[in-house]
Design a protein around this motif. Structure first.
Motif, PDB file in Angstrom:
ATOM      1  N   TYR A  74      -1.358   6.852   2.862  1.00  0.00           N
ATOM      2  CA  TYR A  74      -2.248   5.933   3.612  1.00  0.00           C
ATOM      3  C   TYR A  74      -2.449   5.927   4.800  1.00  0.00           C
ATOM      4  N   SER A  75      -1.609   6.822   5.523  1.00  0.00           N
ATOM      5  CA  SER A  75      -1.368   7.257   6.998  1.00  0.00           C
ATOM      6  C   SER A  75      -2.754   8.466   7.149  1.00  0.00           C
ATOM      7  N   ARG A  76      -3.049   8.780   5.815  1.00  0.00           N
ATOM      8  CA  ARG A  76      -3.757  10.097   6.092  1.00  0.00           C
ATOM      9  C   ARG A  76      -5.180   9.864   5.463  1.00  0.00           C
ATOM     10  N   ILE A  77      -5.460   8.419   5.219  1.00  0.00           N
ATOM     11  CA  ILE A  77      -6.830   8.389   4.864  1.00  0.00           C
ATOM     12  C   ILE A  77      -7.561   7.355   5.802  1.00  0.00           C
ATOM     13  N   ALA A  78      -8.509   7.753   6.224  1.00  0.00           N
ATOM     14  CA  ALA A  78      -9.272   6.825   7.527  1.00  0.00           C
ATOM     15  C   ALA A  78      -9.673   5.550   6.839  1.00  0.00           C
ATOM     16  N   GLY A  79      -9.347   4.509   7.595  1.00  0.00           N
ATOM     17  CA  GLY A  79      -9.771   3.186   7.242  1.00  0.00           C
ATOM     18  C   GLY A  79      -8.745   2.361   6.795  1.00  0.00           C
ATOM     19  N   PHE A  80      -7.739   2.778   5.991  1.00  0.00           N
ATOM     20  CA  PHE A  80      -6.605   1.959   5.386  1.00  0.00           C
ATOM     21  C   PHE A  80      -5.626   1.682   6.307  1.00  0.00           C
ATOM     22  N   MET A  81      -5.062   2.705   7.214  1.00  0.00           N
ATOM     23  CA  MET A  81      -3.956   2.386   7.892  1.00  0.00           C
ATOM     24  C   MET A  81      -4.365   1.751   9.330  1.00  0.00           C
ATOM     25  N   ASP A  82      -5.379   2.114   9.715  1.00  0.00           N
ATOM     26  CA  ASP A  82      -5.737   1.618  11.144  1.00  0.00           C
ATOM     27  C   ASP A  82      -5.919   0.365  11.119  1.00  0.00           C
ATOM     28  N   ALA A  83      -6.537  -0.622  10.180  1.00  0.00           N
ATOM     29  CA  ALA A  83      -6.505  -1.770  10.126  1.00  0.00           C
ATOM     30  C   ALA A  83      -5.229  -2.411  10.275  1.00  0.00           C
ATOM     31  N   TRP A  84      -3.986  -1.947   9.470  1.00  0.00           N
ATOM     32  CA  TRP A  84      -2.651  -2.662   9.627  1.00  0.00           C
ATOM     33  C   TRP A  84      -2.202  -2.442  10.687  1.00  0.00           C
ATOM     34  N   PHE A  85      -2.357  -0.997  11.452  1.00  0.00           N
ATOM     35  CA  PHE A  85      -1.864  -0.850  12.727  1.00  0.00           C
ATOM     36  C   PHE A  85      -2.331  -1.904  13.564  1.00  0.00           C
TER      37      PHE A  85
ATOM     38  N   PRO B  42      -1.920  -3.039  -9.677  1.00  0.00           N
ATOM     39  CA  PRO B  42      -1.900  -3.215  -8.374  1.00  0.00           C
ATOM     40  C   PRO B  42      -2.667  -1.977  -7.695  1.00  0.00           C
ATOM     41  N   VAL B  43      -3.560  -2.285  -6.718  1.00  0.00           N
ATOM     42  CA  VAL B  43      -4.226  -1.312  -5.945  1.00  0.00           C
ATOM     43  C   VAL B  43      -3.601  -1.148  -4.622  1.00  0.00           C
ATOM     44  N   TRP B  44      -3.010   0.004  -4.303  1.00  0.00           N
ATOM     45  CA  TRP B  44      -2.207   0.021  -3.004  1.00  0.00           C
ATOM     46  C   TRP B  44      -2.922   0.088  -2.061  1.00  0.00           C
ATOM     47  N   SER B  45      -3.974   0.707  -2.037  1.00  0.00           N
ATOM     48  CA  SER B  45      -4.925   0.763  -0.811  1.00  0.00           C
ATOM     49  C   SER B  45      -5.201  -0.718  -0.426  1.00  0.00           C
ATOM     50  N   ARG B  46      -5.108  -1.912  -1.148  1.00  0.00           N
ATOM     51  CA  ARG B  46      -5.272  -3.184  -0.557  1.00  0.00           C
ATOM     52  C   ARG B  46      -3.958  -3.948  -0.345  1.00  0.00           C
ATOM     53  N   LEU B  47      -2.861  -3.091  -0.499  1.00  0.00           N
ATOM     54  CA  LEU B  47      -1.537  -3.706  -0.395  1.00  0.00           C
ATOM     55  C   LEU B  47      -0.788  -2.760   0.819  1.00  0.00           C
ATOM     56  N   VAL B  48      -1.500  -1.991   1.267  1.00  0.00           N
ATOM     57  CA  VAL B  48      -0.503  -1.305   2.534  1.00  0.00           C
ATOM     58  C   VAL B  48       0.198  -2.100   3.523  1.00  0.00           C
ATOM     59  N   GLY B  49      -0.436  -3.443   3.802  1.00  0.00           N
ATOM     60  CA  GLY B  49       0.306  -4.283   4.717  1.00  0.00           C
ATOM     61  C   GLY B  49       1.773  -4.686   4.190  1.00  0.00           C
ATOM     62  N   ILE B  50       1.981  -4.748   2.702  1.00  0.00           N
ATOM     63  CA  ILE B  50       3.029  -5.006   2.147  1.00  0.00           C
ATOM     64  C   ILE B  50       4.222  -4.179   2.241  1.00  0.00           C
ATOM     65  N   MET B  51       3.897  -3.041   2.357  1.00  0.00           N
ATOM     66  CA  MET B  51       4.898  -1.870   2.471  1.00  0.00           C
ATOM     67  C   MET B  51       5.940  -1.890   3.330  1.00  0.00           C
ATOM     68  N   PRO B  52       5.432  -2.157   4.712  1.00  0.00           N
ATOM     69  CA  PRO B  52       6.860  -2.494   5.823  1.00  0.00           C
ATOM     70  C   PRO B  52       7.458  -3.620   5.562  1.00  0.00           C
ATOM     71  N   LEU B  53       6.796  -4.816   4.863  1.00  0.00           N
ATOM     72  CA  LEU B  53       7.316  -5.957   4.551  1.00  0.00           C
ATOM     73  C   LEU B  53       8.524  -5.895   3.438  1.00  0.00           C
ATOM     74  N   ALA B  54       8.013  -4.892   2.456  1.00  0.00           N
ATOM     75  CA  ALA B  54       9.033  -4.715   1.325  1.00  0.00           C
ATOM     76  C   ALA B  54      10.328  -4.015   1.900  1.00  0.00           C
ATOM     77  N   ALA B  55       9.918  -2.865   2.843  1.00  0.00           N
ATOM     78  CA  ALA B  55      11.092  -2.226   3.403  1.00  0.00           C
ATOM     79  C   ALA B  55      11.979  -3.145   4.344  1.00  0.00           C
ATOM     80  N   LEU B  56      11.338  -3.982   4.729  1.00  0.00           N
ATOM     81  CA  LEU B  56      12.458  -4.982   5.802  1.00  0.00           C
ATOM     82  C   LEU B  56      13.054  -5.756   4.649  1.00  0.00           C
ATOM     83  N   LEU B  57      12.625  -6.285   3.744  1.00  0.00           N
ATOM     84  CA  LEU B  57      13.414  -7.064   2.601  1.00  0.00           C
ATOM     85  C   LEU B  57      14.576  -6.064   1.768  1.00  0.00           C
TER      86      LEU B  57
END
Length: 299
Positions: free
Chosen positions: A56-67, A264-279
């Motif tokens: 999702y760092s390669r698809i415009a629109g999904f990662m920008d918002a979470w950055f 689960p639709v991951w494009s809606r869940l990009v924000g949870i990925m770093p949180l899950a990595a932290l946990l």
């Protein structure tokens, strides 16, 4: 696009850059929240090699918002802890940008609301000594939204259209899910949504049309650590850092997973990925400390 080209490559590069910078933002957010560089390094490393975050760092629109979202959280944490008005004002600008990008990132408002309510009851000085900064946070958001405030107010239904179209409260979505799950029971639909959202970390795969990754979010060797991290966080739920992580994780899981179609639709869940990595990083970090104590030396 001026730098990389007025084409798809130039468009995609913005997300590549923001996805890469999001690793730095993740590191700084974890470090500033927990004052632990090793925990920040572990969480960032896990995020960096996560297939979903890379995709999702390669698809415009999904990662920008979470950055924008993670950088806003970093600045809010810094502003509250250091009574730094400029940090809160800049966070407001980033929140305003979140509200105008991918709909999933609009949850930043609820995340900040939970954090501020917690701070009022358990870290009241963060609020009472930051009234000016919190005011500037709101002003910054309004400035970033700018004239779009008029547009959103005039045509609110268009603004929330995409969120409404994927909500399981929409009759059309319910009809679709009844067919998908082969049931006429709303309770069964809710159960399937809960089950698929909770088990997306170790069993169910991504249902989006963007990413044909035939695996769950984490493999079977790593996903048990997520449960340990959640347990550790729940035992220490009154700590500010854990409140931020657990509330963010829970809100995204519920509103971006359980309450949306075809979870689960991951494009809606990009924000949870770093949180899950932290946990996942939490038990690794704690295990490191335990080993160090058992060996009687500092690692």
């Amino acid at each position: 696009m001026w730098l990389f080209g007025n084409n798809l490559f130039g468009l995609y590069m913005s997300s590549v850059i923001m996805g890469t910078l999001n690793l730095l933002t993740t590191y700084l957010l974890v470090w500033r929240t927990f004052d632990r560089h090793r925990l920040a390094a572990l969480a960032t490393a896990i995020t960096a090699i996560h297939a979903g975050h890379i995709e999702y760092s390669r698809i415009a629109g999904f990662m920008d918002a979470w950055f924008f979202g993670y950088l806003a959280l970093l600045l809010v944490v810094d502003g509250l802890r250091s009574r730094r008005t400029i940090s809160l004002a800049l966070a407001g600008v980033l929140v305003g940008l979140c509200l105008q990008t991918y709909p999933a990132s609009r949850i930043i408002v609820l995340i900040l609301a939970v954090l501020l309510v917690y701070a009022y009851f358990y870290r009241r000085a963060w609020v009472t000594e930051n009234w000016s900064g919190l005011g500037w946070l709101v002003v910054g958001a309004l400035i970033a939204i700018g004239p779009n405030l008029v547009y959103f107010g005039h045509d609110w239904q268009t603004y929330i259209q995409r969120a409404r179209e994927v909500s399981i409260l929409d009759p059309d979505v319910i009809g679709h899910l009844k067919h998908t799950y082969n049931t006429d029971s709303f309770a069964v639909i809710i159960w399937e949504q809960i089950k698929r959202s909770l088990l997306m970390f170790n069993y169910y795969t991504d249902n989006s049309a963007h990413f044909g990754y035939p695996h769950p979010m984490f493999n079977s060797f790593i996903s048990p650590l997520l449960v340990l991290g959640l347990g550790y966080g729940l035992l220490r739920w009154r700590k500010p850092g854990m409140v931020l992580v657990l509330s963010s994780f829970g809100l995204i899981l519920v509103l971006g997973g359980i309450m949306t179609a075809n979870a689960p639709v991951w494009s809606r869940l990009v924000g949870i990925m770093p949180l899950a990595a932290l946990l996942i990083a939490v038990p690794l970090d704690q295990g490191w400390d335990i080993l160090a104590r058992l060996k009687g030396e500092s690692f």
